[in-house]
Design a protein around this motif. Structure first.
Motif, PDB file in Angstrom:
ATOM      1  N   LEU A 145      -8.513  10.725   0.590  1.00 56.14           N
ATOM      2  CA  LEU A 145      -9.048   9.365   0.602  1.00 56.14           C
ATOM      3  C   LEU A 145     -10.415   9.352   1.254  1.00 56.14           C
ATOM      4  O   LEU A 145     -10.579   9.852   2.372  1.00 56.14           O
ATOM      5  N   ASP A 146     -11.372   8.770   0.569  1.00 56.37           N
ATOM      6  CA  ASP A 146     -12.684   8.505   1.126  1.00 56.37           C
ATOM      7  C   ASP A 146     -12.695   7.039   1.535  1.00 56.37           C
ATOM      8  O   ASP A 146     -12.717   6.146   0.682  1.00 56.37           O
ATOM      9  N   VAL A 147     -12.664   6.778   2.835  1.00 62.51           N
ATOM     10  CA  VAL A 147     -12.508   5.406   3.323  1.00 62.51           C
ATOM     11  C   VAL A 147     -13.742   4.546   3.078  1.00 62.51           C
ATOM     12  O   VAL A 147     -13.705   3.329   3.325  1.00 62.51           O
ATOM     13  N   THR A 148     -14.832   5.141   2.601  1.00 55.57           N
ATOM     14  CA  THR A 148     -16.017   4.341   2.288  1.00 55.57           C
ATOM     15  C   THR A 148     -15.953   3.749   0.880  1.00 55.57           C
ATOM     16  O   THR A 148     -16.864   3.019   0.491  1.00 55.57           O
ATOM     17  N   HIS A 149     -14.889   4.046   0.135  1.00 54.07           N
ATOM     18  CA  HIS A 149     -14.737   3.532  -1.225  1.00 54.07           C
ATOM     19  C   HIS A 149     -13.587   2.534  -1.262  1.00 54.07           C
ATOM     20  O   HIS A 149     -12.410   2.914  -1.247  1.00 54.07           O
ATOM     21  N   ALA A 150     -13.914   1.269  -1.319  1.00 59.19           N
ATOM     22  CA  ALA A 150     -12.900   0.211  -1.278  1.00 59.19           C
ATOM     23  C   ALA A 150     -11.907   0.331  -2.420  1.00 59.19           C
ATOM     24  O   ALA A 150     -10.706   0.094  -2.242  1.00 59.19           O
ATOM     25  N   GLU A 151     -12.395   0.719  -3.607  1.00 60.01           N
ATOM     26  CA  GLU A 151     -11.489   0.795  -4.751  1.00 60.01           C
ATOM     27  C   GLU A 151     -10.430   1.879  -4.555  1.00 60.01           C
ATOM     28  O   GLU A 151      -9.277   1.719  -4.970  1.00 60.01           O
ATOM     29  N   GLN A 152     -10.798   2.995  -3.896  1.00 56.70           N
ATOM     30  CA  GLN A 152      -9.805   4.025  -3.594  1.00 56.70           C
ATOM     31  C   GLN A 152      -8.748   3.499  -2.630  1.00 56.70           C
ATOM     32  O   GLN A 152      -7.555   3.780  -2.782  1.00 56.70           O
ATOM     33  N   ILE A 153      -9.189   2.764  -1.637  1.00 60.64           N
ATOM     34  CA  ILE A 153      -8.262   2.207  -0.645  1.00 60.64           C
ATOM     35  C   ILE A 153      -7.247   1.293  -1.317  1.00 60.64           C
ATOM     36  O   ILE A 153      -6.029   1.429  -1.125  1.00 60.64           O
ATOM     37  N   HIS A 154      -7.729   0.340  -2.112  1.00 57.97           N
ATOM     38  CA  HIS A 154      -6.823  -0.637  -2.721  1.00 57.97           C
ATOM     39  C   HIS A 154      -5.894   0.021  -3.738  1.00 57.97           C
ATOM     40  O   HIS A 154      -4.718  -0.351  -3.840  1.00 57.97           O
ATOM     41  N   ALA A 155      -6.392   1.030  -4.464  1.00 54.61           N
ATOM     42  CA  ALA A 155      -5.538   1.750  -5.415  1.00 54.61           C
ATOM     43  C   ALA A 155      -4.444   2.510  -4.683  1.00 54.61           C
ATOM     44  O   ALA A 155      -3.277   2.511  -5.113  1.00 54.61           O
ATOM     45  N   LEU A 156      -4.789   3.152  -3.586  1.00 56.79           N
ATOM     46  CA  LEU A 156      -3.796   3.908  -2.821  1.00 56.79           C
ATOM     47  C   LEU A 156      -2.702   2.992  -2.294  1.00 56.79           C
ATOM     48  O   LEU A 156      -1.507   3.315  -2.390  1.00 56.79           O
ATOM     49  N   VAL A 157      -3.081   1.854  -1.747  1.00 56.36           N
ATOM     50  CA  VAL A 157      -2.073   0.940  -1.181  1.00 56.36           C
ATOM     51  C   VAL A 157      -1.190   0.374  -2.284  1.00 56.36           C
ATOM     52  O   VAL A 157       0.032   0.240  -2.107  1.00 56.36           O
ATOM     53  N   ARG A 158      -1.766   0.060  -3.425  1.00 57.96           N
ATOM     54  CA  ARG A 158      -0.952  -0.433  -4.548  1.00 57.96           C
ATOM     55  C   ARG A 158       0.050   0.614  -5.012  1.00 57.96           C
ATOM     56  O   ARG A 158       1.213   0.291  -5.294  1.00 57.96           O
ATOM     57  N   GLU A 159      -0.408   1.865  -5.090  1.00 63.02           N
ATOM     58  CA  GLU A 159       0.427   2.927  -5.665  1.00 63.02           C
ATOM     59  C   GLU A 159       1.415   3.519  -4.671  1.00 63.02           C
ATOM     60  O   GLU A 159       2.506   3.946  -5.055  1.00 63.02           O
ATOM     61  N   ARG A 160       1.043   3.555  -3.372  1.00 63.36           N
ATOM     62  CA  ARG A 160       1.857   4.284  -2.398  1.00 63.36           C
ATOM     63  C   ARG A 160       2.516   3.386  -1.349  1.00 63.36           C
ATOM     64  O   ARG A 160       3.327   3.868  -0.571  1.00 63.36           O
ATOM     65  N   GLY A 161       2.149   2.119  -1.298  1.00 60.43           N
ATOM     66  CA  GLY A 161       2.715   1.205  -0.315  1.00 60.43           C
ATOM     67  C   GLY A 161       4.053   0.642  -0.779  1.00 60.43           C
ATOM     68  O   GLY A 161       4.598   1.082  -1.791  1.00 60.43           O
ATOM     69  N   PRO A 162       4.597  -0.349  -0.057  1.00 60.02           N
ATOM     70  CA  PRO A 162       4.042  -1.013   1.127  1.00 60.02           C
ATOM     71  C   PRO A 162       4.273  -0.201   2.395  1.00 60.02           C
ATOM     72  O   PRO A 162       5.185   0.631   2.453  1.00 60.02           O
ATOM     73  N   ASN A 209     -16.885   3.141  10.135  1.00 58.41           N
ATOM     74  CA  ASN A 209     -16.186   2.678  11.333  1.00 58.41           C
ATOM     75  C   ASN A 209     -15.647   1.262  11.245  1.00 58.41           C
ATOM     76  O   ASN A 209     -14.686   0.928  11.943  1.00 58.41           O
ATOM     77  N   VAL A 210     -16.274   0.414  10.418  1.00 63.49           N
ATOM     78  CA  VAL A 210     -15.863  -0.996  10.375  1.00 63.49           C
ATOM     79  C   VAL A 210     -15.443  -1.427   8.970  1.00 63.49           C
ATOM     80  O   VAL A 210     -14.343  -1.959   8.776  1.00 63.49           O
ATOM     81  N   ASP A 211     -16.295  -1.176   7.973  1.00 59.67           N
ATOM     82  CA  ASP A 211     -15.968  -1.619   6.618  1.00 59.67           C
ATOM     83  C   ASP A 211     -14.648  -1.012   6.139  1.00 59.67           C
ATOM     84  O   ASP A 211     -13.859  -1.676   5.453  1.00 59.67           O
ATOM     85  N   SER A 212     -14.402   0.247   6.483  1.00 58.92           N
ATOM     86  CA  SER A 212     -13.158   0.894   6.054  1.00 58.92           C
ATOM     87  C   SER A 212     -11.947   0.158   6.614  1.00 58.92           C
ATOM     88  O   SER A 212     -10.935  -0.028   5.918  1.00 58.92           O
ATOM     89  N   MET A 213     -12.042  -0.269   7.866  1.00 59.62           N
ATOM     90  CA  MET A 213     -10.925  -0.997   8.478  1.00 59.62           C
ATOM     91  C   MET A 213     -10.742  -2.355   7.818  1.00 59.62           C
ATOM     92  O   MET A 213      -9.601  -2.817   7.621  1.00 59.62           O
ATOM     93  N   PHE A 214     -11.838  -3.023   7.499  1.00 55.82           N
ATOM     94  CA  PHE A 214     -11.769  -4.296   6.791  1.00 55.82           C
ATOM     95  C   PHE A 214     -10.984  -4.139   5.493  1.00 55.82           C
ATOM     96  O   PHE A 214     -10.042  -4.902   5.212  1.00 55.82           O
ATOM     97  N   HIS A 215     -11.338  -3.142   4.695  1.00 51.99           N
ATOM     98  CA  HIS A 215     -10.681  -2.965   3.398  1.00 51.99           C
ATOM     99  C   HIS A 215      -9.235  -2.507   3.557  1.00 51.99           C
ATOM    100  O   HIS A 215      -8.347  -2.967   2.811  1.00 51.99           O
ATOM    101  N   LEU A 216      -8.972  -1.621   4.493  1.00 53.73           N
ATOM    102  CA  LEU A 216      -7.598  -1.152   4.687  1.00 53.73           C
ATOM    103  C   LEU A 216      -6.697  -2.269   5.197  1.00 53.73           C
ATOM    104  O   LEU A 216      -5.577  -2.447   4.712  1.00 53.73           O
ATOM    105  N   LYS A 252      -7.149  -5.467   4.816  1.00 52.42           N
ATOM    106  CA  LYS A 252      -7.012  -6.446   3.736  1.00 52.42           C
ATOM    107  C   LYS A 252      -6.026  -5.969   2.678  1.00 52.42           C
ATOM    108  O   LYS A 252      -5.305  -6.779   2.064  1.00 52.42           O
ATOM    109  N   ALA A 253      -5.975  -4.664   2.449  1.00 58.52           N
ATOM    110  CA  ALA A 253      -5.070  -4.114   1.436  1.00 58.52           C
ATOM    111  C   ALA A 253      -3.615  -4.102   1.906  1.00 58.52           C
ATOM    112  O   ALA A 253      -2.701  -4.421   1.131  1.00 58.52           O
ATOM    113  N   VAL A 254      -3.374  -3.710   3.161  1.00 60.09           N
ATOM    114  CA  VAL A 254      -1.981  -3.570   3.616  1.00 60.09           C
ATOM    115  C   VAL A 254      -1.358  -4.881   4.069  1.00 60.09           C
ATOM    116  O   VAL A 254      -0.126  -5.007   4.091  1.00 60.09           O
TER     117      VAL A 254
END
Length: 248
Positions: free
Chosen positions: A59-76, A107-114, A116-118
């Motif tokens: 996971l590259d935490v600087t890519h919001a689309e990767q974050i949201h795809a991972l949470v959709r596919e591997r969560g909750p 440091n910040v944007d990645s946490m915002f997206h993560l 928001k996704a979870v």
């Protein structure tokens, strides 16, 4: 271990080394299922061998689309540990636009997206623990030549407290950890980048610690276990300083 995280499913970023790796291993030993992520695929491969309860995903935490795809596919997920970070060295005069943006992106944007996704699945189930990695170099303490880093880690504290306040009545807890100087591979890289006498650089880090030693990643992981567990069910919006007395 005592199974303090039995039944919980945790997502951890920057799990390939240092504090993230120590936390992934400790969570698994405490009974959690762990999805360990990192940008370094080789580091994830070696981590996966540590415990069968750990699964891995690049996971590259600087890519919001990767974050949201991972949470959709591997969560909750029951637990999110936002551990990914970047340390830029320099004063405000040494910080260019690229370094400033990179610092906030990681440091910040990645946490915002993560977060928001979870959060939506956590809210649906009425439970969840989010743990954000801040630093003593934040609103806790000013540290020389860490301008961008300190600014981002102060923002993490604000992000944490805001999420805690917004969702306190809906079963969500959000807390921040503020380590001092911890002996990690990342710190080793920064020491080598300084050039010159590496032993002298290490001594300077140790000498500024009142305890006379650096922190250990497992010491931070121990706190993360507590914040992820039901033992901390009355704890939210807090900032936990783990720095060997450096900020006193």
């Amino acid at each position: 271990m005592s199974g303090r995280l039995s039944g919980k499913y945790a997502l951890i970023t920057a799990a390939g080394a240092g504090i993230g790796r120590a936390t992934a291993i400790r969570f698994a030993k405490e009974g959690a299922r762990v999805l360990a992520t990192d940008i370094n695929a080789d580091a994830l491969a070696s981590l996966k061998a540590e415990d069968p309860a750990i699964t891995t995903c690049p996971l590259d935490v600087t890519h919001a689309e990767q974050i949201h795809a991972l949470v959709r596919e591997r969560g909750p997920f029951d637990v999110l540990f936002n551990c990914a970070g970047y340390v830029h060295a320099g004063t405000v005069l040494d910080t260019d636009d690229v370094s400033w943006r990179r610092s906030f992106s990681i440091n910040v944007d990645s946490m915002f997206h993560l977060c928001k996704a979870v959060l939506p699945p956590m809210l649906e189930r009425g439970r969840g623990s989010i743990i954000n990695m801040s630093s003593v170099a934040s609103s806790i303490k000013g540290v020389p030549n860490r301008f961008a880093y300190t600014a981002t880690k102060a923002a993490v504290i604000g992000l944490t407290r805001s999420i805690a306040a917004d969702f306190v009545t809906r079963g969500i807890r959000c807390n921040a950890i503020c380590p001092g100087t911890v002996k990690t591979p990342s710190l080793g890289e920064r020491v080598r980048a300084l050039g010159g006498d590496e032993e002298a650089h290490w001594r300077s880090f140790v000498e500024r610690q009142p305890m006379g030693r650096l922190g250990d990643p497992e010491e931070i992981a121990a706190l993360a276990v507590y914040l992820a567990s039901d033992e901390s069910s009355f704890t939210t919006g807090t900032v936990h300083v783990v720095d060997g007395g450096w900020s006193n």
